[in-house]
Design a protein around this motif. Structure first.
Motif, PDB file in Angstrom:
ATOM      1  N   GLU A 136     -18.362  14.609 104.575  1.00 55.64           N
ATOM      2  CA  GLU A 136     -18.176  14.516 106.023  1.00 55.64           C
ATOM      3  C   GLU A 136     -17.353  13.300 106.403  1.00 55.64           C
ATOM      4  O   GLU A 136     -16.492  13.382 107.293  1.00 55.64           O
ATOM      5  N   GLU A 137     -17.565  12.174 105.739  1.00 52.06           N
ATOM      6  CA  GLU A 137     -16.798  10.954 106.038  1.00 52.06           C
ATOM      7  C   GLU A 137     -15.310  11.179 105.799  1.00 52.06           C
ATOM      8  O   GLU A 137     -14.463  10.721 106.574  1.00 52.06           O
ATOM      9  N   PHE A 138     -14.974  11.882 104.724  1.00 50.74           N
ATOM     10  CA  PHE A 138     -13.568  12.170 104.426  1.00 50.74           C
ATOM     11  C   PHE A 138     -12.938  13.010 105.528  1.00 50.74           C
ATOM     12  O   PHE A 138     -11.872  12.671 106.055  1.00 50.74           O
ATOM     13  N   PHE A 139     -13.596  14.103 105.895  1.00 51.66           N
ATOM     14  CA  PHE A 139     -13.001  14.987 106.897  1.00 51.66           C
ATOM     15  C   PHE A 139     -12.955  14.346 108.279  1.00 51.66           C
ATOM     16  O   PHE A 139     -12.026  14.593 109.049  1.00 51.66           O
ATOM     17  N   ARG A 140     -13.915  13.490 108.591  1.00 47.21           N
ATOM     18  CA  ARG A 140     -13.855  12.756 109.856  1.00 47.21           C
ATOM     19  C   ARG A 140     -12.628  11.840 109.864  1.00 47.21           C
ATOM     20  O   ARG A 140     -11.900  11.779 110.853  1.00 47.21           O
ATOM     21  N   ALA A 141     -12.396  11.134 108.772  1.00 46.04           N
ATOM     22  CA  ALA A 141     -11.252  10.219 108.698  1.00 46.04           C
ATOM     23  C   ALA A 141      -9.932  10.981 108.820  1.00 46.04           C
ATOM     24  O   ALA A 141      -9.016  10.549 109.520  1.00 46.04           O
ATOM     25  N   VAL A 142      -9.830  12.130 108.153  1.00 44.30           N
ATOM     26  CA  VAL A 142      -8.603  12.932 108.241  1.00 44.30           C
ATOM     27  C   VAL A 142      -8.397  13.410 109.682  1.00 44.30           C
ATOM     28  O   VAL A 142      -7.321  13.225 110.266  1.00 44.30           O
ATOM     29  N   ALA A 143      -9.421  14.029 110.260  1.00 45.25           N
ATOM     30  CA  ALA A 143      -9.290  14.599 111.609  1.00 45.25           C
ATOM     31  C   ALA A 143      -8.948  13.529 112.643  1.00 45.25           C
ATOM     32  O   ALA A 143      -8.050  13.719 113.474  1.00 45.25           O
ATOM     33  N   MET A 144      -9.626  12.391 112.594  1.00 44.87           N
ATOM     34  CA  MET A 144      -9.406  11.337 113.590  1.00 44.87           C
ATOM     35  C   MET A 144      -8.019  10.720 113.464  1.00 44.87           C
ATOM     36  O   MET A 144      -7.390  10.387 114.468  1.00 44.87           O
ATOM     37  N   ASN A 145      -7.532  10.571 112.257  1.00 47.79           N
ATOM     38  CA  ASN A 145      -6.231   9.935 112.064  1.00 47.79           C
ATOM     39  C   ASN A 145      -5.065  10.900 112.181  1.00 47.79           C
ATOM     40  O   ASN A 145      -3.940  10.477 112.453  1.00 47.79           O
ATOM     41  N   ALA A 146      -5.322  12.194 112.000  1.00 46.43           N
ATOM     42  CA  ALA A 146      -4.249  13.191 112.127  1.00 46.43           C
ATOM     43  C   ALA A 146      -4.192  13.804 113.517  1.00 46.43           C
ATOM     44  O   ALA A 146      -3.210  14.464 113.855  1.00 46.43           O
TER      45      ALA A 146
END
Length: 194
Positions: A136-146
């Motif tokens: 979940e931490e990975f996908f949150r970081a991707v979504a928020m930064n992209a």
């Protein structure tokens, strides 16, 4: 091809991304299962991703996984926006044996993540050297930064390896479909900008 370098006290990351590539990757994070997941993402998104991360794994894998998500998200943002002539919306469901994970996505420059693994009795633990909660931490970081709106939903599954791999693959499939070129759409918004 977009390139980025990110250096902090916790991680040193260099990466490049070709949005419409051949699905080729060269991934080195020091976390074997995470490397495997990023290779699956690369293969099924048909993007070319080269990523090298040196992180403080003596602490744990959190900083490395989250910071790789930040870097991948920033590469996507730099490559995608301003968007024009793409489908914008994408979805994909991927099955791996007993597991099925669905990802729905809007490339809208409004970051949001719904990460629902609630049908798994206990979405915790480790797969190899990878902490399950870092998914979940990975996908949150991707979504928020992209600037992506992403909904990931576990439909069924028991095996954590299968569930996580289906998650990465469904995200890759949804992203590939959302980025499908379509010249008839021009700017895919009634607002005229995203």
């Amino acid at each position: 091809m977009q390139e980025i370098t990110r250096n902090t006290k916790e991680t040193q990351i260099s990466a490049s991304l070709e949005l419409y590539g051949k699905g080729e990757g060269k991934i080195t994070t020091g976390i074997g299962f995470f490397d495997h997941m990023l290779e699956a993402f690369t293969k099924h998104s048909l993007m070319d991703l080269h990523l090298k991360c040196t992180g403080d794994r003596h602490v744990d894998g959190h900083h490395s996984v989250e910071d790789c998500g930040i870097v991948i998200g920033k590469l996507l943002r730099e490559t995608i926006y301003p968007i024009k002539s793409i489908e914008r919306f994408g979805n994909g469901a991927v099955v791996m044996d007993e597991a099925c994970v669905e990802c729905d996505m809007d490339i809208c420059n409004r970051a949001f993540l719904v990460f629902d693994m609630s049908c798994h009795a206990d979405f915790k633990g480790r797969v190899g050297d990878f902490d399950v909660e870092l998914t979940e931490e990975f996908f949150r970081a991707v979504a928020m930064n992209a600037g992506l709106c992403v909904h990931i939903h576990l439909k069924r599954g028991k095996n954590l390896h299968h569930i996580i791999e289906a998650t990465f693959k469904s995200f890759a499939l949804a992203l590939r479909r959302a980025l499908t070129p379509n010249e008839r759409i021009a700017i895919p918004s009634t607002k005229g900008a995203l």
